[in-house]
Design a protein around this motif. Structure first.
Motif, PDB file in Angstrom:
ATOM      1  N   PRO A 103       0.806  -1.228   0.000  1.00 42.35           N
ATOM      2  CA  PRO A 103       0.000   0.000   0.000  1.00 42.35           C
ATOM      3  C   PRO A 103       0.837   1.274   0.000  1.00 42.35           C
ATOM      4  O   PRO A 103       0.311   2.358  -0.275  1.00 42.35           O
ATOM      5  CB  PRO A 103      -0.816  -0.129   1.291  1.00 42.35           C
ATOM      6  CG  PRO A 103      -0.906  -1.591   1.547  1.00 42.35           C
ATOM      7  CD  PRO A 103       0.435  -2.129   1.108  1.00 42.35           C
ATOM      8  N   LEU A 104       2.117   1.151   0.306  1.00 43.78           N
ATOM      9  CA  LEU A 104       3.002   2.317   0.326  1.00 43.78           C
ATOM     10  C   LEU A 104       3.712   2.528  -1.004  1.00 43.78           C
ATOM     11  O   LEU A 104       4.324   3.575  -1.209  1.00 43.78           O
ATOM     12  CB  LEU A 104       4.055   2.152   1.431  1.00 43.78           C
ATOM     13  CG  LEU A 104       3.535   1.946   2.848  1.00 43.78           C
ATOM     14  CD1 LEU A 104       4.692   1.778   3.823  1.00 43.78           C
ATOM     15  CD2 LEU A 104       2.644   3.104   3.270  1.00 43.78           C
ATOM     16  N   GLY A 105       3.649   1.539  -1.888  1.00 47.03           N
ATOM     17  CA  GLY A 105       4.349   1.606  -3.161  1.00 47.03           C
ATOM     18  C   GLY A 105       5.036   0.291  -3.454  1.00 47.03           C
ATOM     19  O   GLY A 105       5.153  -0.575  -2.578  1.00 47.03           O
ATOM     20  N   PRO A 106       5.496   0.098  -4.688  1.00 47.97           N
ATOM     21  CA  PRO A 106       6.093  -1.182  -5.071  1.00 47.97           C
ATOM     22  C   PRO A 106       7.527  -1.348  -4.572  1.00 47.97           C
ATOM     23  O   PRO A 106       8.227  -0.370  -4.301  1.00 47.97           O
ATOM     24  CB  PRO A 106       6.055  -1.122  -6.595  1.00 47.97           C
ATOM     25  CG  PRO A 106       6.162   0.344  -6.907  1.00 47.97           C
ATOM     26  CD  PRO A 106       5.409   1.048  -5.814  1.00 47.97           C
ATOM     27  N   LEU A 107       7.932  -2.599  -4.469  1.00 48.49           N
ATOM     28  CA  LEU A 107       9.311  -2.958  -4.156  1.00 48.49           C
ATOM     29  C   LEU A 107       9.807  -3.900  -5.245  1.00 48.49           C
ATOM     30  O   LEU A 107       9.153  -4.898  -5.552  1.00 48.49           O
ATOM     31  CB  LEU A 107       9.406  -3.646  -2.790  1.00 48.49           C
ATOM     32  CG  LEU A 107       9.113  -2.775  -1.560  1.00 48.49           C
ATOM     33  CD1 LEU A 107       8.955  -3.644  -0.319  1.00 48.49           C
ATOM     34  CD2 LEU A 107      10.220  -1.747  -1.345  1.00 48.49           C
ATOM     35  N   SER A 108      10.955  -3.570  -5.821  1.00 51.31           N
ATOM     36  CA  SER A 108      11.503  -4.386  -6.906  1.00 51.31           C
ATOM     37  C   SER A 108      12.246  -5.589  -6.346  1.00 51.31           C
ATOM     38  O   SER A 108      12.829  -5.531  -5.257  1.00 51.31           O
ATOM     39  CB  SER A 108      12.454  -3.547  -7.766  1.00 51.31           C
ATOM     40  OG  SER A 108      11.772  -2.489  -8.390  1.00 51.31           O
ATOM     41  N   SER A 149      12.368   4.217   2.616  1.00 52.89           N
ATOM     42  CA  SER A 149      11.975   5.597   2.295  1.00 52.89           C
ATOM     43  C   SER A 149      12.624   6.591   3.250  1.00 52.89           C
ATOM     44  O   SER A 149      12.812   7.759   2.899  1.00 52.89           O
ATOM     45  CB  SER A 149      10.448   5.741   2.343  1.00 52.89           C
ATOM     46  OG  SER A 149       9.962   5.603   3.663  1.00 52.89           O
ATOM     47  N   ARG A 150      12.984   6.126   4.443  1.00 50.71           N
ATOM     48  CA  ARG A 150      13.685   6.997   5.398  1.00 50.71           C
ATOM     49  C   ARG A 150      15.180   7.076   5.109  1.00 50.71           C
ATOM     50  O   ARG A 150      15.853   7.991   5.594  1.00 50.71           O
ATOM     51  CB  ARG A 150      13.490   6.461   6.826  1.00 50.71           C
ATOM     52  CG  ARG A 150      12.090   6.608   7.390  1.00 50.71           C
ATOM     53  CD  ARG A 150      12.050   6.070   8.813  1.00 50.71           C
ATOM     54  NE  ARG A 150      10.813   6.422   9.501  1.00 50.71           N
ATOM     55  CZ  ARG A 150      10.629   6.312  10.815  1.00 50.71           C
ATOM     56  NH1 ARG A 150      11.614   5.861  11.578  1.00 50.71           N
ATOM     57  NH2 ARG A 150       9.481   6.642  11.373  1.00 50.71           N
ATOM     58  N   THR A 151      15.688   6.107   4.361  1.00 46.26           N
ATOM     59  CA  THR A 151      17.137   6.002   4.141  1.00 46.26           C
ATOM     60  C   THR A 151      17.569   6.520   2.784  1.00 46.26           C
ATOM     61  O   THR A 151      18.647   7.125   2.660  1.00 46.26           O
ATOM     62  CB  THR A 151      17.573   4.525   4.290  1.00 46.26           C
ATOM     63  OG1 THR A 151      17.108   4.010   5.537  1.00 46.26           O
ATOM     64  CG2 THR A 151      19.088   4.395   4.210  1.00 46.26           C
ATOM     65  N   PHE A 152      16.729   6.301   1.756  1.00 41.00           N
ATOM     66  CA  PHE A 152      17.091   6.653   0.384  1.00 41.00           C
ATOM     67  C   PHE A 152      16.196   7.773  -0.133  1.00 41.00           C
ATOM     68  O   PHE A 152      14.994   7.787   0.140  1.00 41.00           O
ATOM     69  CB  PHE A 152      16.985   5.425  -0.526  1.00 41.00           C
ATOM     70  CG  PHE A 152      17.932   4.319  -0.143  1.00 41.00           C
ATOM     71  CD1 PHE A 152      19.212   4.269  -0.680  1.00 41.00           C
ATOM     72  CD2 PHE A 152      17.558   3.335   0.773  1.00 41.00           C
ATOM     73  CE1 PHE A 152      20.094   3.265  -0.322  1.00 41.00           C
ATOM     74  CE2 PHE A 152      18.430   2.329   1.144  1.00 41.00           C
ATOM     75  CZ  PHE A 152      19.712   2.291   0.590  1.00 41.00           C
ATOM     76  N   PRO A 153      16.771   8.737  -0.881  1.00 42.41           N
ATOM     77  CA  PRO A 153      16.001   9.925  -1.298  1.00 42.41           C
ATOM     78  C   PRO A 153      14.880   9.612  -2.278  1.00 42.41           C
ATOM     79  O   PRO A 153      13.863  10.302  -2.283  1.00 42.41           O
ATOM     80  CB  PRO A 153      17.059  10.824  -1.926  1.00 42.41           C
ATOM     81  CG  PRO A 153      18.184   9.913  -2.320  1.00 42.41           C
ATOM     82  CD  PRO A 153      18.180   8.821  -1.302  1.00 42.41           C
ATOM     83  N   HIS A 154      15.049   8.589  -3.119  1.00 41.88           N
ATOM     84  CA  HIS A 154      14.052   8.275  -4.135  1.00 41.88           C
ATOM     85  C   HIS A 154      13.793   6.770  -4.163  1.00 41.88           C
ATOM     86  O   HIS A 154      14.701   5.966  -3.910  1.00 41.88           O
ATOM     87  CB  HIS A 154      14.520   8.744  -5.518  1.00 41.88           C
ATOM     88  CG  HIS A 154      14.871  10.194  -5.586  1.00 41.88           C
ATOM     89  ND1 HIS A 154      13.930  11.205  -5.510  1.00 41.88           N
ATOM     90  CD2 HIS A 154      16.077  10.818  -5.716  1.00 41.88           C
ATOM     91  CE1 HIS A 154      14.534  12.374  -5.586  1.00 41.88           C
ATOM     92  NE2 HIS A 154      15.838  12.171  -5.705  1.00 41.88           N
ATOM     93  N   SER A 155      12.562   6.401  -4.485  1.00 41.49           N
ATOM     94  CA  SER A 155      12.224   4.982  -4.542  1.00 41.49           C
ATOM     95  C   SER A 155      13.043   4.249  -5.593  1.00 41.49           C
ATOM     96  O   SER A 155      13.274   3.039  -5.474  1.00 41.49           O
ATOM     97  CB  SER A 155      10.729   4.801  -4.816  1.00 41.49           C
ATOM     98  OG  SER A 155      10.373   5.401  -6.050  1.00 41.49           O
ATOM     99  N   SER A 156      13.502   4.968  -6.602  1.00 44.94           N
ATOM    100  CA  SER A 156      14.337   4.337  -7.629  1.00 44.94           C
ATOM    101  C   SER A 156      15.688   3.904  -7.071  1.00 44.94           C
ATOM    102  O   SER A 156      16.392   3.092  -7.685  1.00 44.94           O
ATOM    103  CB  SER A 156      14.546   5.287  -8.804  1.00 44.94           C
ATOM    104  OG  SER A 156      15.163   6.495  -8.367  1.00 44.94           O
ATOM    105  N   ASP A 157      16.058   4.429  -5.896  1.00 43.01           N
ATOM    106  CA  ASP A 157      17.321   4.071  -5.258  1.00 43.01           C
ATOM    107  C   ASP A 157      17.171   2.905  -4.282  1.00 43.01           C
ATOM    108  O   ASP A 157      18.177   2.438  -3.732  1.00 43.01           O
ATOM    109  CB  ASP A 157      17.896   5.279  -4.498  1.00 43.01           C
ATOM    110  CG  ASP A 157      18.191   6.458  -5.412  1.00 43.01           C
ATOM    111  OD1 ASP A 157      18.650   6.218  -6.542  1.00 43.01           O
ATOM    112  OD2 ASP A 157      17.946   7.611  -4.990  1.00 43.01           O
ATOM    113  N   PHE A 158      15.941   2.449  -4.062  1.00 43.46           N
ATOM    114  CA  PHE A 158      15.734   1.385  -3.089  1.00 43.46           C
ATOM    115  C   PHE A 158      16.472   0.113  -3.517  1.00 43.46           C
ATOM    116  O   PHE A 158      16.387  -0.300  -4.681  1.00 43.46           O
ATOM    117  CB  PHE A 158      14.250   1.028  -2.975  1.00 43.46           C
ATOM    118  CG  PHE A 158      13.398   2.043  -2.259  1.00 43.46           C
ATOM    119  CD1 PHE A 158      13.927   3.238  -1.789  1.00 43.46           C
ATOM    120  CD2 PHE A 158      12.046   1.800  -2.056  1.00 43.46           C
ATOM    121  CE1 PHE A 158      13.129   4.176  -1.140  1.00 43.46           C
ATOM    122  CE2 PHE A 158      11.243   2.711  -1.411  1.00 43.46           C
ATOM    123  CZ  PHE A 158      11.782   3.902  -0.948  1.00 43.46           C
TER     124      PHE A 158
END
Length: 342
Positions: A103-108, A149-158
């Motif tokens: 619900p918070l967004g996708p995880l690759s 999301s607290r550690t990386f500036p953008h979800s693309s960096d997860f």
């Protein structure tokens, strides 16, 4: 491209992204930044955690203690190991999907690492049904997304995930999979998250093991305890009071916790075998303990055993139960959170 849907959202936890985010923030905010006997949270190098996977109304607050311990500063991949509750798996199985929804967004998912593990010929592939039905992995995804999301500036960096179901393994197979995962565990950019609840006590779980007062008092005082000195309470048996059932459950869980903190895979297997404690994630825990032992052996050969052994041990920071059982008709599930520094 294929996505595993958040099949337990709306039942085991809220499917509202804003509400879920606020809940996670609240539980994480309730964890002290400094824990006596542990120090500041998160501890640098804490790359391995154990956390529960029940519905968030039960285990969400306890899981926060593990995630508050986690150091994601160097993370490039996240291994998520959980038990298989519904499908029989002889060893370990990996997901066929490319994305896990939350619900918070996708995880690759880390398809490159997953395919590399597959190529070794020791890993099964989860069916879509098995993947969707299993909750032990999904219940960690919102926490993972929140912490990233607290550690990386953008979800693309997860960093991407490597979800893994661990099936009906034994000492030999856990040692085997531990050896396969040890190189990844040694990598300072790898995170390992182990999904496990602890004792499931009650007739509905077919587990009513009880440790009498002598065992419980010896264990709580740190004395040597025989985990075989207990017995199963029969239906309609009079409720024991010395100790109460809930205190016996705590003693049973402490036996497992002590064995895990010892760093000895064999000790944990022994306690699990003698008590039958229904730690549902005992097999994922066993696999990672076996991997940690590989690192200790390798470092021992290189002269660094003392430092590795000092670090590569779990430290438990939280223990809770869903309720306190006092009669044989009662039931409860235990939740514990721990971390290990590498």
């Amino acid at each position: 491209m294929s996505t595993r849907h958040a099949s337990h959202a709306g039942s085991w936890y809220t499917d509202s992204g804003p509400k879920l985010s606020a809940q996670l923030d609240g539980w994480l905010g309730d964890v002290p930044r400094h824990i006596e006997g542990v120090g500041e949270m998160p501890e640098k190098g804490a790359r391995v955690i154990i956390a529960p996977h029940a519905g968030y109304s039960y285990s969400g607050p306890a899981a926060a203690w593990a995630y508050a311990s986690l150091d994601l500063s160097n993370a490039k991949r996240i291994f998520l190991l959980g038990p298989s509750h519904h499908a029989y798996i002889a060893g370990c199985a990996l997901s066929a999907h490319t994305t896990y929804a939350t619900p918070l967004g996708p995880l690759s998912l880390d398809r490159a690492t997953i395919e590399k593990l597959h190529s070794q010929g020791d890993f099964e592939v989860m069916s879509d049904e098995t993947d969707e039905d299993e909750h032990s992995l999904e219940m960690h995804l919102p926490y993972i997304h929140k912490m990233l999301s607290r550690t990386f500036p953008h979800s693309s960096d997860f960093p991407p995930l490597i979800p893994m179901l661990v099936g009906a393994t034994n000492s030999t197979t856990e040692t085997h999979y531990g050896a396969l995962l040890a190189p990844y565990l040694r990598d300072p950019t790898s995170i390992f998250i182990i999904s496990s609840d602890f004792c499931h006590w009650g007739q509905r779980f077919n587990y009513t093991y009880y440790l009498p007062s002598t065992s419980s008092s010896n264990q709580s005082s740190g004395s040597s305890t025989s985990s075989t000195s207990g017995y199963s309470l029969k239906p309609r048996a009079e409720a024991p009071r010395n100790p109460r059932i809930c205190d016996s459950i705590g003693a049973l869980d402490r036996l497992c916790i002590k064995a895990i903190e010892s760093g000895s895979h064999a000790a944990f297997l022994k306690v699990s075998r003698e008590t039958g404690n229904t730690v549902c994630g005992r097999h994922p825990i066993g696999v990672v303990m076996a991997a940690l032992e590989v690192l200790m052996r390798e470092d021992g050969e290189g002269g660094a055993a003392a430092e590795t052994e000092r670090k590569a041990r779990f430290q438990f920071v939280r223990y809770e139960r869903s309720s306190d059982c006092v009669s044989v008709s009662d039931s409860s599930v235990s939740y514990a959170s721990a971390f290990a520094v590498l």
